[in-house]
Design a protein around this motif. Structure first.
Motif, short mmCIF file in Angstrom:
data_model
loop_
_atom_site.label_atom_id
_atom_site.label_comp_id
_atom_site.label_asym_id
_atom_site.label_seq_id
_atom_site.Cartn_x
_atom_site.Cartn_y
_atom_site.Cartn_z
N THR A 53 0.30 -1.35 -0.24
CA THR A 53 0.17 0.00 0.09
C THR A 53 1.06 1.07 0.10
N ASN A 54 0.72 2.10 -0.49
CA ASN A 54 0.81 3.91 -0.91
C ASN A 54 0.95 4.14 0.92
N ARG A 55 0.36 4.35 1.80
CA ARG A 55 -0.08 5.27 2.97
C ARG A 55 1.40 4.86 3.08
N SER A 56 2.68 4.50 3.65
CA SER A 56 3.75 4.77 4.12
C SER A 56 4.94 5.33 3.34
N PHE A 57 4.57 5.07 2.10
CA PHE A 57 5.63 6.30 1.46
C PHE A 57 5.26 7.34 0.60
N LYS A 58 6.75 8.33 0.76
CA LYS A 58 6.11 9.61 0.19
C LYS A 58 6.42 9.87 -1.01
N PRO A 59 5.20 10.44 -1.79
CA PRO A 59 5.00 11.09 -3.16
C PRO A 59 6.15 11.26 -3.51
N ILE A 60 6.85 11.10 -4.56
CA ILE A 60 7.49 12.03 -5.88
C ILE A 60 6.89 13.17 -6.27
N ALA A 61 7.73 13.91 -5.91
CA ALA A 61 7.49 15.16 -5.93
C ALA A 61 5.62 15.90 -6.05
N TYR A 62 4.88 16.07 -6.59
CA TYR A 62 3.89 16.46 -6.39
C TYR A 62 3.03 15.21 -7.20
N ARG A 63 3.70 14.77 -7.91
CA ARG A 63 2.39 13.79 -8.83
C ARG A 63 1.75 12.63 -7.67
N GLU A 76 0.24 9.89 -8.13
CA GLU A 76 0.09 8.64 -7.90
C GLU A 76 1.99 7.52 -7.92
N LYS A 77 3.07 8.18 -7.86
CA LYS A 77 3.87 7.23 -7.72
C LYS A 77 5.08 7.98 -6.41
N PHE A 78 5.46 7.32 -6.44
CA PHE A 78 5.89 7.18 -4.97
C PHE A 78 7.50 6.49 -4.10
N SER A 79 7.92 7.40 -3.45
CA SER A 79 9.44 6.73 -2.66
C SER A 79 8.82 5.50 -1.79
N VAL A 80 9.61 4.39 -2.45
CA VAL A 80 9.88 3.35 -1.80
C VAL A 80 11.64 3.17 -1.21
N PRO A 81 11.52 3.00 -0.19
CA PRO A 81 12.68 2.91 0.55
C PRO A 81 12.97 1.58 0.52
N ILE A 82 14.98 1.43 -0.54
CA ILE A 82 15.47 0.09 -0.21
C ILE A 82 16.67 0.49 0.13
N GLU A 83 16.97 0.74 1.58
CA GLU A 83 18.53 1.10 2.12
C GLU A 83 19.09 -0.78 2.11
N GLN A 84 17.95 -0.91 3.05
CA GLN A 84 18.78 -2.47 3.05
C GLN A 84 19.07 -3.72 1.58
N GLN A 85 18.16 -2.66 1.06
CA GLN A 85 18.93 -4.15 -0.40
C GLN A 85 18.98 -3.36 -1.88
N PHE A 86 20.13 -1.89 -1.33
CA PHE A 86 20.76 -2.10 -1.94
C PHE A 86 22.12 -2.26 -2.29
N GLU A 87 22.33 -2.44 -3.77
CA GLU A 87 24.06 -2.63 -3.92
C GLU A 87 24.95 -1.49 -4.18
N THR A 88 25.71 -1.56 -3.35
CA THR A 88 26.33 -0.39 -3.48
C THR A 88 27.78 -0.95 -4.75
N SER A 89 28.25 -2.23 -4.74
CA SER A 89 28.69 -2.15 -5.71
C SER A 89 28.38 -2.36 -7.37
N CYS A 90 29.21 -2.61 -8.23
CA CYS A 90 29.76 -2.41 -9.49
C CYS A 90 29.10 -3.86 -10.18
N LEU A 91 28.22 -4.21 -10.57
CA LEU A 91 27.72 -5.18 -11.48
C LEU A 91 27.24 -5.71 -12.93
N PRO A 92 27.71 -6.47 -13.51
CA PRO A 92 27.49 -6.66 -15.35
C PRO A 92 26.47 -6.46 -15.33
N LEU A 93 26.15 -5.79 -16.51
CA LEU A 93 24.17 -5.62 -16.96
C LEU A 93 23.95 -6.99 -17.45
N ALA A 94 22.74 -7.21 -17.31
CA ALA A 94 22.47 -8.73 -17.43
C ALA A 94 21.62 -8.60 -19.01
#
Length: 120
Positions: A2-12, A14-32
């Motif tokens: 649900t989008n209740r706990s997410f912040k809207p992106i700009a003034y849109r 229907e689009k929301f920022s979904v935080p993913i800090e714990q799942q964010f990859e910081t190393s370089c990966l090959p393009l699949a």
């Protein structure tokens, strides 16, 4: 989700920022691969690998601000750069139904396709 706990992106609304800090990859990966996603009528999801010039057209179409390439004299550079890039990258076009939610099916399809490429 649900989008209740997410912040809207700009003034849109229907689009929301979904935080993913714990799942964010910081190393370089090959393009699949690159997947162009389009909508269509009907219910079936279709995927097609693109070949030769179609791949260049897709990359040109999706190049940010591609209208600046010619006035800046960068068309040749863009062609050479994308051609080299395509030597090691697969491009697919996925057509999905307009009429229904397909994100879970699309993720599975992309992961399956990527796994098949790794096995080659």
């Amino acid at each position: 989700m649900t989008n209740r706990s997410f912040k809207p992106i700009a003034y849109r609304e229907e689009k929301f920022s979904v935080p993913i800090e714990q799942q964010f990859e910081t190393s370089c990966l090959p393009l699949a691969g690159i997947f162009e996603l389009t909508k269509k009528d009907g219910e079936k999801i279709e995927i097609k690998e693109k070949r030769k010039l179609e791949r260049l057209q897709i990359l040109y179409k999706h190049t940010f601000r591609n209208s600046f390439l010619q006035p800046l004299g960068l068309l040749e550079w863009h062609l050479i750069t994308t051609s080299k890039f395509l030597e090691s990258t697969s491009i697919y076009k996925i057509e999905r139904p307009k009429s229904r939610f397909t994100v879970n099916e699309l993720v599975e399809l992309i992961l399956t396709k990527q796994k098949g490429e790794e096995d080659k």
